[in-house]
Design an enzyme around this catalytic site. Structure first.
Site, PDB file in Angstrom:
ATOM      1  CG  ASP A  49      -2.060  -0.747   1.176  1.00 16.74           C
ATOM      2  OD1 ASP A  49      -2.289  -1.541  -0.019  1.00 16.74           O
ATOM      3  OD2 ASP A  49      -3.209  -0.601   1.902  1.00 16.74           O
ATOM      4  CG  ASN A  94      -7.753  -3.640  -3.064  1.00 17.42           C
ATOM      5  OD1 ASN A  94      -8.387  -2.700  -3.155  1.00 17.42           O
ATOM      6  ND2 ASN A  94      -8.166  -4.795  -2.330  1.00 17.42           N
ATOM      7  CG  ASP A 314      -8.975  -2.043   9.041  1.00 19.19           C
ATOM      8  OD1 ASP A 314     -10.200  -2.075   8.381  1.00 19.19           O
ATOM      9  OD2 ASP A 314      -8.094  -1.124   8.832  1.00 19.19           O
ATOM     10  CD  GLU A 342      -8.384  -4.471   2.014  1.00 21.30           C
ATOM     11  OE1 GLU A 342      -9.505  -4.195   2.552  1.00 21.30           O
ATOM     12  OE2 GLU A 342      -7.201  -4.129   2.528  1.00 21.30           O
ATOM     13  CG  HIS A 386      -4.173  -6.911   4.202  1.00 23.63           C
ATOM     14  ND1 HIS A 386      -3.825  -6.088   5.007  1.00 23.63           N
ATOM     15  CD2 HIS A 386      -5.337  -6.656   3.639  1.00 23.63           C
ATOM     16  CE1 HIS A 386      -4.605  -5.189   5.037  1.00 23.63           C
ATOM     17  NE2 HIS A 386      -5.456  -5.619   4.396  1.00 23.63           N
ATOM     18  NE  ARG A 387      -6.928  -4.838   8.166  1.00 25.02           N
ATOM     19  CZ  ARG A 387      -5.506  -4.370   8.284  1.00 25.02           C
ATOM     20  NH1 ARG A 387      -4.885  -4.942   9.224  1.00 25.02           N
ATOM     21  NH2 ARG A 387      -5.140  -3.191   8.232  1.00 25.02           N
ATOM     22  CE  LYS A 412      -5.296  -3.436   0.386  1.00 27.63           C
ATOM     23  NZ  LYS A 412      -5.256  -2.238   1.292  1.00 27.63           N
TER      24      LYS A 412
HETATM   25  O1  S3P Z   1      -8.443   6.244   6.760  1.00 31.86           O
HETATM   26  C1  S3P Z   1      -7.862   5.108   6.809  1.00 31.86           C
HETATM   27  O2  S3P Z   1      -6.376   4.964   7.109  1.00 31.86           O
HETATM   28  C2  S3P Z   1      -8.531   3.830   6.821  1.00 31.86           C
HETATM   29  C3  S3P Z   1      -9.918   3.786   7.069  1.00 31.86           C
HETATM   30  C4  S3P Z   1     -10.917   2.634   7.369  1.00 31.86           C
HETATM   31  O3  S3P Z   1     -11.385   2.623   6.063  1.00 31.86           O
HETATM   32  P1  S3P Z   1     -13.146   3.031   6.040  1.00 31.86           P
HETATM   33  O4  S3P Z   1     -13.417   4.512   6.304  1.00 31.86           O
HETATM   34  O5  S3P Z   1     -13.364   2.797   4.704  1.00 31.86           O
HETATM   35  O6  S3P Z   1     -13.995   2.035   7.238  1.00 31.86           O
HETATM   36  C5  S3P Z   1      -9.927   1.272   7.472  1.00 31.86           C
HETATM   37  O7  S3P Z   1     -10.678   0.236   7.223  1.00 31.86           O
HETATM   38  C6  S3P Z   1      -8.839   1.427   6.088  1.00 31.86           C
HETATM   39  O8  S3P Z   1      -8.053   0.297   6.632  1.00 31.86           O
HETATM   40  C7  S3P Z   1      -8.038   2.536   6.568  1.00 31.86           C
HETATM   41  C1  PEP Z   2      -9.632  -1.840   4.599  1.00 33.52           C
HETATM   42  C2  PEP Z   2      -8.322  -1.714   4.374  1.00 33.52           C
HETATM   43  O1  PEP Z   2      -7.536  -1.271   3.587  1.00 33.52           O
HETATM   44  P1  PEP Z   2      -7.816   0.113   2.372  1.00 33.52           P
HETATM   45  O2  PEP Z   2      -6.812   1.246   3.223  1.00 33.52           O
HETATM   46  O3  PEP Z   2      -7.480  -0.281   1.299  1.00 33.52           O
HETATM   47  O4  PEP Z   2      -9.107   0.698   2.696  1.00 33.52           O
HETATM   48  C3  PEP Z   2      -7.559  -2.738   5.533  1.00 33.52           C
HETATM   49  O5  PEP Z   2      -6.424  -2.460   5.383  1.00 33.52           O
HETATM   50  O6  PEP Z   2      -8.037  -3.610   6.122  1.00 33.52           O
END
Ligand code: S3P
Ligand code: PEP
Length: 426
Positions: A49, A94, A314, A342, A386-387, A412
Site C-alpha cells: 500500500d 488495492n 480492521d 479487500e 491480507h487480514r 498489502k
Molecule cells: O483512513 C484510513 O486509513 C482507513 C480507514 C478505514 O476505512 P473505512 O473508512 O473505509 O472504514 C480502514 O478500514 C482502512 O484500513 C484505513
Molecule cells: C480496509 C483496508 O484497507 P484500505 O486502506 O485499502 O481501505 C484494510 O487495510 O483492512
C-alpha cells in the site's frame, strides 16, 4: 497456488516491535509532499500500500530519498498542490489510503491523470467522494462503472465551498476532502450525510493535519469547517507509530495462548483508534497493561462478547477468529462496510470460520460466532485479503494445524507477518 501450513502452537510469548502504521504512513507521505519544507520520516511502513503511494509521488515529480531499508524517507515538499505537464496513468493496487486521498488532491491540481488499480479496487465504491468533489466543479469521470474506479481526472484549481459527503460507507472520502481543503481557494464547509463510519480514522487525519499546521473545527463529526488558502508546513521529523491493526494479531495470540506478548511502537497515547482492540480483549477477559510506548497482553479465560465495532473495522476482524477460543458466542455488530473492503469480509469470514467448525450467523451488518468444541483442520481461502490470512493464523493456537492459502497476500500491509508470528511460538 502457494499455501502455508502452521502446526499447532502450544504457547506464545515475547516482544514485537511493530512496523509503521499504514494509515499514518500514507497520510504523512501525502501531506509531506504537499507541504512547504522537508519532512524526515522514520518507521515508515514498507508494504504494497505504501509502495503505491510512493510510486504515485514519483510519477508526480515529488522528490524524496528512501533509505535502503525503506523505513526512512526524506520528502522534499512541493509547498502546494501537484502540477504535472503530461498526461499520466497511475496504478494504485488495492490501496484505499492511496486511491481516495489522491483522487481529491489530484482533482484540485494541474494534472491530467487516469487512476487504475487491481480488479478488486474496481468493485470498491468511490462515488460518495466523486459526488463531493463535483460539488466544487471537479472534473472526474468514470472509465468503467459509475461510482467505481478506474477514474479519469482533469485536475484544475478548485475553490472551496459548501459540500455534502455521504459518510455511511467509508471515512476515507471525508479524509480525502479534508486533506485537500486547506489548499483550495476559499473556505470549505462540509455536512456529513448519514452516520459517519470509522470515526477514529478522521481523528488520525485531523491530528496529522494539525502537526502540519492546519486546524479543522467540527461538531460531533457532522459538520466540518476548514479555512482555505493555507499551506501545510513540514513538522521536520516524524516518527510513524506502530500499526495498531497489525498489533491485534499478536495481542490476540497472547490472550489465547500466552504467556505475555508486548507490542512496542504504540501505547496509551497512540492516535490510532485500533489500539482499542486491546479494550475489547480486556472485555473478553484478557489481562491488558498499557505503557507510553507499549501494550502488553497476558492470557486469561476468554468469554464471548456482543459489541458494536464500527469504530475499529480492521481490528474487529481479529475478534472474529479470537472468538473461536472464547467461552460462549461472540457478536460483531455494525460492520456493514466489511463488505466493500479487500473482499466481502462478512461473507468471507463466515465461510472460513465454518470450515474450522464454528457455527456462524451472517447478518447484513453483523456476524455471530459460536465456537466449536473442537477446531478442525481446514485450508483457508484468503480472497487476496491480507487480514483474512493474518486472522486465521490464530487457528494454529489450538491443537489443530491450519493451512493458509496465498499467505503472501499479507504484503498489502505486513510482508513479514508469518515470520514475526512464528518467532513468538515457544
Ligand atoms: O483512513 C484510513 O486509513 C482507513 C480507514 C478505514 O476505512 P473505512 O473508512 O473505509 O472504514 C480502514 O478500514 C482502512 O484500513 C484505513
Ligand atoms: C480496509 C483496508 O484497507 P484500505 O486502506 O485499502 O481501505 C484494510 O487495510 O483492512
Amino acid at each position: 497456488m502457494k499455501t502455508l501450513t502452521l502446526n499447532p502452537i502450544a504457547k506464545v510469548a515475547g516482544e514485537v516491535h511493530l512496523p509503521g502504521s499504514k494509515s499514518i504512513s500514507n497520510r504523512v507521505l501525502l501531506l509531506a509532499a504537499l507541504a512547504e519544507g522537508t519532512t524526515f520520516i522514520t518507521n515508515l511502513l514498507d508494504s504494497d500500500d505504501v509502495k503505491h503511494m510512493l510510486n504515485a509521488l514519483t510519477a508526480l515529480g515529488v522528490s524524496y530519498k528512501l533509505s535502503a531499508c525503506r523505513t526512512k524517507c526524506e520528502v522534499h515538499g512541493l509547498g502546494g498542490l501537484f502540477n504535472h505537464p503530461h498526461a499520466l496513468t497511475m496504478f494504485l493496487g488495492n490501496a484505499g489510503t492511496a486511491m481516495r486521498p489522491l483522487t481529491a488532491a489530484l482533482a484540485a491540481s494541474k494534472v491530467d491523470i487516469t487512476l487504475t488499480g487491481e480488479p478488486r479496487m474496481y468493485e470498491r465504491p468511490i462515488g460518495h467522494l466523486v459526488d463531493a468533489l463535483r460539488q466544487l466543479n471537479a472534473e472526474i469521470s468514470y472509465l468503467d462503472n459509475d461510482g467505481f474506479p478506474p477514474l479519469r481526472i482533469h485536475g484544475k484549481a478548485l475553490s472551496g465551498g459548501k459540500m455534502q459527503i455521504d459518510g455511511s460507507i467509508s471515512s476515507q472520502f471525508l479524509t480525502a476532502v479534508l486533506m485537500v481543503a486547506p489548499l483550495l481557494d476559499g473556505d470549505s464547509e462540509i455536512d456529513i450525510i448519514g452516520e459517519l463510519v470509522s470515526k477514529p480514522y478522521i481523528d488520525i487525519t485531523l491530528a496529522l493535519m494539525q502537526r502540519f499546521g492546519v486546524s479543522v473545527t467540527h461538531h460531533d463529526y457532522k459538520t466540518f469547517s476548514i479555512a482555505g488558502n493555507q499551506l501545510y508546513k513540514s513538522p521536520g521529523h516524524w516518527l510513524v507509530e506502530g500499526d495498531a491493526s497489525s498489533a491485534s494479531y499478536f495481542l490476540a495470540a497472547a490472550a489465547i495462548k500466552g504467556g505475555s506478548i508486548k507490542v512496542t511502537g504504540i501505547g496509551k497515547h497512540a492516535v490510532q483508534g485500533d489500539i482499542h482492540f486491546a479494550d475489547a480483549l480486556a472485555a473478553m477477559g484478557a489481562d491488558v497493561a498499557w505503557g507510553d510506548d507499549y501494550i502488553m497482553v497476558t492470557r486469561n479465560q476468554l468469554n464471548g462478547i456482543d459489541r458494536d465495532y464500527n469504530a475499529i473495522p480492521d481490528a474487529a476482524m481479529t475478534i472474529a477468529t479470537t472468538a473461536l477460543f472464547a467461552k460462549g458466542p461472540t457478536v460483531i455488530r455494525n460492520v456493514y462496510n466489511w463488505r466493500v473492503k479487500e473482499t466481502d469480509r462478512l461473507a468471507a469470514m463466515a465461510t472460513e470460520l465454518r470450515k474450522v467448525g464454528a457455527e456462524v450467523e451472517e447478518g447484513h451488518d453483523y456476524l455471530k460466532i459460536v465456537p466449536p468444541a473442537q477446531l478442525k483442520h481446514a485450508s483457508i481461502a484468503t480472497y487476496n485479503d491480507h487480514r483474512m490470512a493474518m486472522c486465521f493464523s490464530l487457528v494454529a493456537l489450538s491443537d489443530t494445524p491450519v493451512t493458509i492459502e496465498d499467505p503472501d497476500c499479507t504484503a498489502k500491509t505486513f510482508p513479514g507477518y508469518f515470520d514475526t508470528f512464528a518467532r513468538l511460538a515457544l
